[in-house]
Design a protein around this motif. Structure first.
Motif, PDB file in Angstrom:
ATOM      1  N   THR A  38     -12.439   9.742  -9.141  1.00 12.08           N
ATOM      2  CA  THR A  38     -11.161   9.074  -8.932  1.00 12.08           C
ATOM      3  C   THR A  38     -10.054  10.122  -8.887  1.00 12.08           C
ATOM      4  O   THR A  38     -10.279  11.300  -9.146  1.00 12.08           O
ATOM      5  CB  THR A  38     -10.879   8.034 -10.044  1.00 12.08           C
ATOM      6  OG1 THR A  38      -9.725   7.262  -9.683  1.00 12.08           O
ATOM      7  CG2 THR A  38     -10.640   8.697 -11.395  1.00 12.08           C
ATOM      8  N   HIS A  39      -8.853   9.659  -8.543  1.00 13.05           N
ATOM      9  CA  HIS A  39      -7.694  10.544  -8.473  1.00 13.05           C
ATOM     10  C   HIS A  39      -7.365  11.073  -9.868  1.00 13.05           C
ATOM     11  O   HIS A  39      -7.235  10.289 -10.809  1.00 13.05           O
ATOM     12  CB  HIS A  39      -6.507   9.741  -7.944  1.00 13.05           C
ATOM     13  CG  HIS A  39      -5.500  10.561  -7.225  1.00 13.05           C
ATOM     14  ND1 HIS A  39      -4.806  11.576  -7.833  1.00 13.05           N
ATOM     15  CD2 HIS A  39      -5.065  10.529  -5.943  1.00 13.05           C
ATOM     16  CE1 HIS A  39      -3.973  12.114  -6.955  1.00 13.05           C
ATOM     17  NE2 HIS A  39      -4.117  11.503  -5.802  1.00 13.05           N
ATOM     18  N   SER A  40      -7.230  12.384 -10.002  1.00  8.99           N
ATOM     19  CA  SER A  40      -6.733  12.910 -11.273  1.00  8.99           C
ATOM     20  C   SER A  40      -5.270  12.517 -11.431  1.00  8.99           C
ATOM     21  O   SER A  40      -4.559  12.333 -10.441  1.00  8.99           O
ATOM     22  CB  SER A  40      -6.868  14.429 -11.326  1.00  8.99           C
ATOM     23  OG  SER A  40      -6.482  14.887 -12.614  1.00  8.99           O
ATOM     24  N   SER A  46       0.815  -1.217   0.000  1.00  3.60           N
ATOM     25  CA  SER A  46       0.000   0.000   0.000  1.00  3.60           C
ATOM     26  C   SER A  46       0.849   1.268   0.000  1.00  3.60           C
ATOM     27  O   SER A  46       2.065   1.217  -0.165  1.00  3.60           O
ATOM     28  CB  SER A  46      -0.981  -0.025   1.175  1.00  3.60           C
ATOM     29  OG  SER A  46      -1.976   0.954   0.996  1.00  3.60           O
ATOM     30  N   PHE A  47       0.161   2.392   0.147  1.00  5.63           N
ATOM     31  CA  PHE A  47       0.776   3.708   0.014  1.00  5.63           C
ATOM     32  C   PHE A  47       1.466   4.138   1.298  1.00  5.63           C
ATOM     33  O   PHE A  47       2.539   4.715   1.280  1.00  5.63           O
ATOM     34  CB  PHE A  47      -0.341   4.703  -0.345  1.00  5.63           C
ATOM     35  CG  PHE A  47       0.127   6.005  -0.926  1.00  5.63           C
ATOM     36  CD1 PHE A  47       0.257   6.161  -2.295  1.00  5.63           C
ATOM     37  CD2 PHE A  47       0.413   7.085  -0.097  1.00  5.63           C
ATOM     38  CE1 PHE A  47       0.681   7.370  -2.837  1.00  5.63           C
ATOM     39  CE2 PHE A  47       0.833   8.289  -0.636  1.00  5.63           C
ATOM     40  CZ  PHE A  47       0.966   8.437  -2.005  1.00  5.63           C
ATOM     41  N   GLY A  48       0.808   3.851   2.439  1.00  7.15           N
ATOM     42  CA  GLY A  48       1.321   4.316   3.729  1.00  7.15           C
ATOM     43  C   GLY A  48       0.871   5.732   4.011  1.00  7.15           C
ATOM     44  O   GLY A  48       0.518   6.484   3.102  1.00  7.15           O
ATOM     45  N   MET A  85      -7.192   9.518   3.465  1.00 10.30           N
ATOM     46  CA  MET A  85      -7.174  10.986   3.545  1.00 10.30           C
ATOM     47  C   MET A  85      -7.744  11.670   2.296  1.00 10.30           C
ATOM     48  O   MET A  85      -8.426  12.684   2.402  1.00 10.30           O
ATOM     49  CB  MET A  85      -5.732  11.453   3.788  1.00 10.30           C
ATOM     50  CG  MET A  85      -5.600  12.925   4.083  1.00 10.30           C
ATOM     51  SD  MET A  85      -6.605  13.428   5.484  1.00 10.30           S
ATOM     52  CE  MET A  85      -5.579  12.919   6.840  1.00 10.30           C
ATOM     53  N   GLU A  86      -7.457  11.137   1.130  1.00  7.09           N
ATOM     54  CA  GLU A  86      -7.937  11.786  -0.098  1.00  7.09           C
ATOM     55  C   GLU A  86      -9.468  11.777  -0.132  1.00  7.09           C
ATOM     56  O   GLU A  86     -10.078  12.665  -0.707  1.00  7.09           O
ATOM     57  CB  GLU A  86      -7.378  11.072  -1.330  1.00  7.09           C
ATOM     58  CG  GLU A  86      -5.892  10.763  -1.218  1.00  7.09           C
ATOM     59  CD  GLU A  86      -5.010  11.634  -2.062  1.00  7.09           C
ATOM     60  OE1 GLU A  86      -4.998  11.428  -3.276  1.00  7.09           O
ATOM     61  OE2 GLU A  86      -4.338  12.512  -1.516  1.00  7.09           O
ATOM     62  N   VAL A  87     -10.068  10.766   0.475  1.00  9.24           N
ATOM     63  CA  VAL A  87     -11.523  10.669   0.546  1.00  9.24           C
ATOM     64  C   VAL A  87     -12.044  11.591   1.658  1.00  9.24           C
ATOM     65  O   VAL A  87     -12.964  12.379   1.465  1.00  9.24           O
ATOM     66  CB  VAL A  87     -11.952   9.199   0.799  1.00  9.24           C
ATOM     67  CG1 VAL A  87     -13.454   9.087   0.993  1.00  9.24           C
ATOM     68  CG2 VAL A  87     -11.492   8.304  -0.360  1.00  9.24           C
TER      69      VAL A  87
END
Ligand SMILES: CC1=C(CCC(=O)O)c2cc3nc(cc4[nH]c(cc5[nH]c(cc1n2)c(C)c5CCC(=O)O)c(CCC(=O)O)c4C)C(CCC(=O)O)=C3C
Ligand SMILES: [Fe+2]
Length: 421
Positions: free
Chosen positions: A223-225, A46-48, A329-331
């Motif tokens: 979604t993420h750009s 994952s990203f962390g 966090m992005e959500v």
């Protein structure tokens, strides 16, 4: 050549068709890398994220490593994290997913450990791999917390794993593969279908007797750009999937299938409203753009889209974060804070649908993906053509990434789980 399974090839690519997007049979090595393998460990990749205020800047330096972004600029992004005490929920979500995956394997009688490593924070991939090797593991199957084809979501993780092998001196000692991109796997899609249907039901009730959900509501799949230059190169180089590449095509295909399924599900106690759900208009929109304003990224931004819908008289939006597997966090920031505020300012009713997280269907689906690849007595299908469920015409996606797939915009680096280079 073995016909064990069509594992490397999307369903759309019928055997024998010359114009298969991304298929390069001539480059397959002697041992078909798609054959089932007796993996001895699963690695959740994952990203962390940071787990306290002191972690925030070091974490952001890791994310932007090699690009010389000054701390003052990083501090601008940091305030999303600072707002929540410097803690991203992503690590806790991955601990829960790791435990759920382990339990699912145990319940199936599969004796494999689920390990965990991140790109940007502790536990780092290099540590996870060092520990795996020390524990005697040699054949690892990675499950990445990203469902789609893009540089950030696919190749960069494959490069990170190759880098971790290099860093630990374990290249050649440890074999690492990765499960296919699972954007259209039922385990990933079903939780969104349930969420959309419930949200549309509440929206329908909210609009009241004079409302018309197909006129007044709009579903925003988000979604993420990513930079348009990397969108076009997402997926296999010769896939010809349009300007937004495999990344855009996969998201659109998933949105399509979610809308169709949300309307098709049984209609108990809804007074017949669910049948209308498939006819609610929808769009694919983007969030979390970063980088220089002069560099084009995928658009429209979700906030601009909400404002434009308000201008057209839309009264309600259902926000569906199909780009993500957990409510990180992005959500929490870009959707639950910013997009919700935009909708509120425009006087709209808005709902944000949950990501799969540890939904039992998602957990089972990820372990089904593991079992697709596993040659072992515990897998009755291993080594024979096994079912490879996929809900869109694009899939099932490749088990082994094609040469040049999701090209690195900055450099050519070694990567695991693909056909060289
Ligand atoms: C496609 C994609 C996914 C989905 C696939 C996947 O899941 O991998 C994703 C996930 C995530 N992105 C995350 C966080 C960040 N992404 C950044 C920057 C960037 N993301 C990009 C793309 C993606 N990102 C890109 C093209 C950049 C520009 C810089 C670069 O080219 O790398 C930055 C730097 C600051 C900024 O530029 O805003 C941060 C802090 C977190 C953690 C959230 C948490 O902490 O809970 C997660 C799960
Ligand atoms: Fe990101």
């Amino acid at each position: 050549m073995t016909t064990t399974n069509e594992a490397g090839t999307p369903a759309a690519a019928a055997p024998g068709t010359g114009a298969v997007p991304g298929a390069h049979p001539e480059t397959l090595p002697d041992r078909d890398p798609r054959s089932p393998v007796a993996y001895d460990a699963i690695l959740l990749v994952s990203f962390g994220g940071p787990e306290g205020q002191d972690d925030v800047l070091p974490f952001l330096r890791n994310v932007t490593r090699g690009r010389g972004i000054p701390d003052e600029r990083l501090e601008e992004v940091a305030h999303h994290y600072r707002h929540f005490g410097g803690v991203s929920p992503i690590n806790e979500q991955n601990r829960a997913l790791q435990a759920a995956l382990q339990e699912e394997l145990r319940s199936r009688g599969v004796d494999l450990p689920v390990l965990w490593g991140n790109r940007n924070w502790d536990p780092y991939l290099a540590d996870a791999i060092r520990d795996a090797h020390a524990a005697g593991h040699r054949k690892i199957l990675a499950v990445v917390t990203s469902a789609y084809s893009s540089y950030s979501g696919c190749r960069q993780y494959r490069e990170d794993l190759a880098g971790a092998l290099e860093e630990t001196g374990l290249a050649g000692e440890l074999h690492i593969d990765k499960v296919r991109n699972y954007f259209d796997h039922p385990g990933f899609v079903t939780p969104f279908v349930e969420g959309v249907r419930e949200a549309l039901q509440r929206t329908h009730d909210q609009l009241g007797p004079d409302g018309d959900i197909t006129r007044d509501a709009h579903v925003l799949f988000v979604t993420h750009s990513i930079p348009t230059s990397t969108a076009v190169t997402s997926g296999p180089p010769d896939a010809e999937l349009g300007e937004e590449g495999a990344y855009g095509a996969q998201h659109r295909a998933v949105a399509d299938v979610i809308m169709a399924s949300a309307g098709a599900m049984s209609d108990v106690g809804t007074g017949g409203s669910a049948a209308q759900f498939a006819a609610v208009p929808w769009s694919l929109v983007y969030q979390s753009r970063s980088g220089a304003p002069t560099t084009p990224w995928l658009e429209p931004d979700i906030n601009d889209a909400i404002e434009a819908l308000a201008e057209h008289g839309t009264k309600a939006v259902v926000i569906v974060p199909i780009g993500f597997v957990s409510d990180h966090m992005e959500v929490m920031w870009d959707l639950d804070e910013e997009a919700m505020e935009t909708a509120q300012e425009k006087g709209m009713y808005a709902e944000r649908v949950a990501t799969p997280g540890v939904h039992p269907e998602f957990v089972r689906g990820l372990i089904d993906l593991v079992q697709e690849r596993l040659a072992s007595p515990s897998n009755p299908e291993g080594g024979t053509p096994c079912s490879r469920p996929a809900l869109t015409p694009l899939g099932p996606w490749y088990d082994v990434c094609r040469p040049g797939c999701c090209a690195n915009p900055r450099a050519v680096k070694p990567a695991v789980a693909g056909l060289a280079p």
